[in-house]
Design a protein around this motif. Structure first.
Motif, short mmCIF file in Angstrom:
data_model
loop_
_atom_site.label_atom_id
_atom_site.label_comp_id
_atom_site.label_asym_id
_atom_site.label_seq_id
_atom_site.Cartn_x
_atom_site.Cartn_y
_atom_site.Cartn_z
N VAL A 73 -45.53 -25.74 -1.42
CA VAL A 73 -45.07 -26.45 -2.61
C VAL A 73 -43.54 -26.52 -2.64
O VAL A 73 -42.96 -27.59 -2.93
CB VAL A 73 -45.60 -25.77 -3.89
N ILE A 74 -42.89 -25.41 -2.34
CA ILE A 74 -41.42 -25.38 -2.36
C ILE A 74 -40.83 -26.35 -1.33
O ILE A 74 -39.92 -27.13 -1.64
CB ILE A 74 -40.91 -23.95 -2.09
N ILE A 75 -41.37 -26.32 -0.11
CA ILE A 75 -40.87 -27.22 0.94
C ILE A 75 -41.11 -28.67 0.55
O ILE A 75 -40.25 -29.56 0.76
CB ILE A 75 -41.53 -26.89 2.29
N ALA A 76 -42.28 -28.96 -0.03
CA ALA A 76 -42.59 -30.33 -0.44
C ALA A 76 -41.62 -30.83 -1.49
O ALA A 76 -41.16 -31.98 -1.44
CB ALA A 76 -44.02 -30.40 -0.96
N VAL A 77 -41.26 -29.97 -2.44
CA VAL A 77 -40.33 -30.36 -3.50
C VAL A 77 -38.93 -30.60 -2.92
O VAL A 77 -38.27 -31.60 -3.25
CB VAL A 77 -40.28 -29.28 -4.60
N VAL A 78 -38.48 -29.69 -2.05
CA VAL A 78 -37.15 -29.83 -1.44
C VAL A 78 -37.05 -31.10 -0.62
O VAL A 78 -36.12 -31.92 -0.78
CB VAL A 78 -36.81 -28.59 -0.58
N LEU A 79 -38.02 -31.29 0.29
CA LEU A 79 -37.98 -32.48 1.14
C LEU A 79 -38.21 -33.75 0.33
O LEU A 79 -37.62 -34.80 0.63
CB LEU A 79 -39.03 -32.36 2.25
N GLY A 80 -39.04 -33.68 -0.69
CA GLY A 80 -39.26 -34.85 -1.54
C GLY A 80 -37.99 -35.27 -2.26
O GLY A 80 -37.67 -36.46 -2.33
N PHE A 81 -37.25 -34.29 -2.78
CA PHE A 81 -35.99 -34.59 -3.48
C PHE A 81 -34.98 -35.21 -2.53
O PHE A 81 -34.36 -36.24 -2.84
CB PHE A 81 -35.43 -33.31 -4.09
N LEU A 82 -34.80 -34.60 -1.34
CA LEU A 82 -33.82 -35.12 -0.38
C LEU A 82 -34.21 -36.49 0.14
O LEU A 82 -33.36 -37.38 0.31
CB LEU A 82 -33.69 -34.13 0.79
N THR A 83 -35.51 -36.67 0.39
CA THR A 83 -35.98 -37.96 0.91
C THR A 83 -35.83 -39.06 -0.13
O THR A 83 -35.47 -40.20 0.19
CB THR A 83 -37.44 -37.85 1.36
N ALA A 84 -36.11 -38.74 -1.39
CA ALA A 84 -35.97 -39.74 -2.46
C ALA A 84 -34.53 -40.21 -2.58
O ALA A 84 -34.27 -41.40 -2.81
CB ALA A 84 -36.47 -39.15 -3.78
N GLN A 85 -33.59 -39.28 -2.43
CA GLN A 85 -32.17 -39.67 -2.47
C GLN A 85 -31.85 -40.69 -1.38
O GLN A 85 -31.19 -41.70 -1.63
CB GLN A 85 -31.29 -38.44 -2.30
N VAL A 86 -32.32 -40.39 -0.17
CA VAL A 86 -32.04 -41.29 0.95
C VAL A 86 -32.75 -42.64 0.77
O VAL A 86 -32.20 -43.70 1.07
CB VAL A 86 -32.48 -40.63 2.28
N ALA A 87 -33.96 -42.60 0.26
CA ALA A 87 -34.75 -43.82 0.12
C ALA A 87 -34.21 -44.76 -0.95
O ALA A 87 -34.16 -45.98 -0.76
CB ALA A 87 -36.21 -43.47 -0.16
N PHE A 88 -33.81 -44.21 -2.09
CA PHE A 88 -33.46 -45.05 -3.24
C PHE A 88 -31.96 -45.21 -3.48
O PHE A 88 -31.52 -46.20 -4.06
CB PHE A 88 -34.13 -44.50 -4.49
N ALA A 89 -31.17 -44.23 -3.03
CA ALA A 89 -29.71 -44.33 -3.20
C ALA A 89 -29.04 -43.55 -2.08
O ALA A 89 -28.54 -42.44 -2.29
CB ALA A 89 -29.28 -43.78 -4.56
N PRO A 90 -29.02 -44.12 -0.88
CA PRO A 90 -28.50 -43.39 0.28
C PRO A 90 -27.07 -42.92 0.08
O PRO A 90 -26.17 -43.74 -0.13
CB PRO A 90 -28.58 -44.43 1.42
N PRO A 91 -26.83 -41.62 0.14
CA PRO A 91 -25.46 -41.11 -0.02
C PRO A 91 -24.68 -41.28 1.27
O PRO A 91 -25.26 -41.35 2.37
CB PRO A 91 -25.68 -39.64 -0.34
N ILE A 92 -23.37 -41.34 1.15
CA ILE A 92 -22.52 -41.44 2.34
C ILE A 92 -22.74 -40.25 3.27
O ILE A 92 -22.68 -40.38 4.50
CB ILE A 92 -21.03 -41.53 1.93
N ALA A 93 -23.04 -39.10 2.69
CA ALA A 93 -23.27 -37.90 3.50
C ALA A 93 -24.41 -38.08 4.49
O ALA A 93 -24.42 -37.47 5.56
CB ALA A 93 -23.56 -36.70 2.59
N ALA A 94 -25.37 -38.95 4.17
CA ALA A 94 -26.52 -39.16 5.05
C ALA A 94 -26.14 -39.91 6.32
O ALA A 94 -26.86 -39.84 7.32
CB ALA A 94 -27.61 -39.91 4.30
N VAL A 95 -25.01 -40.63 6.29
CA VAL A 95 -24.63 -41.42 7.46
C VAL A 95 -23.32 -40.95 8.07
O VAL A 95 -22.89 -41.50 9.10
CB VAL A 95 -24.50 -42.91 7.08
N THR A 96 -22.67 -39.97 7.47
CA THR A 96 -21.35 -39.53 7.93
C THR A 96 -21.37 -39.09 9.39
O THR A 96 -20.50 -39.49 10.18
CB THR A 96 -20.83 -38.39 7.04
N ALA A 97 -22.35 -38.27 9.77
CA ALA A 97 -22.40 -37.76 11.14
C ALA A 97 -22.55 -38.89 12.15
O ALA A 97 -21.89 -38.90 13.20
CB ALA A 97 -23.55 -36.77 11.29
N THR A 98 -23.40 -39.87 11.84
CA THR A 98 -23.62 -40.98 12.76
C THR A 98 -22.36 -41.84 12.89
O THR A 98 -21.97 -42.24 14.00
CB THR A 98 -24.79 -41.85 12.27
#
Length: 200
Positions: free
Chosen positions: A82-107
């Motif tokens: 449950v904990i992992i699902a919540v963490v990954l769900g939160f991070l994935t939702a950010q990328v899916a609906f409002a991609p932060p610059i941090a998600a692409v900085t490394a690339t």
């Protein structure tokens, strides 16, 4: 019913973990650079969310272990799921609906050599999202349901069979008496019981 509940929880957990591992290698985002030529850079899931691959592998391990553990660990693994699902769900939702610059900085830094969040943000014209973050998000919903289902039904799952327990006890004691060579003492015991030791 109990065996079916265990199978359903294990299958859903493993499926979500496998989806996470696969999606970590796929393109989640496409970065369009404001460099005149508008070069496009693909951003894999592992770059968008650095913890995606390791946590997905952890989910696979939890799913596999869930098929053999006892009552206490079922609750522990269910809670971790449950904990992992919540963490990954939160991070994935950010990328899916409002991609932060941090998600692409490394690339962007790898491709251009430019570092720093502000410098990278100035270079990014726009960020486009592929279908993979949404697929992964659906997987985390399934994972959350699997974890909650485990917590709700784990007490009713069938435990290890008696034969398994007996075999485990035998292995722990170094093997049963029947596994060692039949010696003279055993033959004498056979005679005492009225058995013919020469019939072996």
């Amino acid at each position: 019913m109990t065996a079916r509940a265990r199978l359903l929880a294990v299958a859903a957990t493993v499926l979500a973990g496998a989806l996470g591992v696969i999606s970590s290698t796929q393109t989640w985002l496409t970065v369009i650079l404001a460099d005149g030529a508008e070069h496009a850079l693909p951003v894999p899931g592992a770059s968008a969310i650095p913890v995606l691959a390791p946590l997905s592998l952890a989910v696979l391990a939890l799913g596999g272990a869930l098929s053999i553990v006892g009552l206490v660990l079922r609750y522990v693994f269910g809670a971790l799921t449950v904990i992992i699902a919540v963490v990954l769900g939160f991070l994935t939702a950010q990328v899916a609906f409002a991609p932060p610059i941090a998600a692409v900085t490394a690339t962007v830094t790898t491709a251009t050599g430019i570092t720093g969040a502000e410098a990278v943000a100035a270079l990014v014209l726009r960020i486009e999202t592929t279908a993979w973050p949404y697929a992964a998000l659906a997987g985390w919903v399934v994972l959350l349901a699997a974890g909650l289902f485990t917590l709700a039904t784990g007490r009713r799952w069938r435990g290890s069979s008696r034969r398994y327990q007996k075999d485990a006890a035998t292995a722990a004691t170094g093997g049963s008496a029947a596994s060692r060579p039949h010696d003279a003492i055993d033959s004498w015991d056979d005679l005492s019981r009225g058995d013919d030791p020469t019939a072996r």
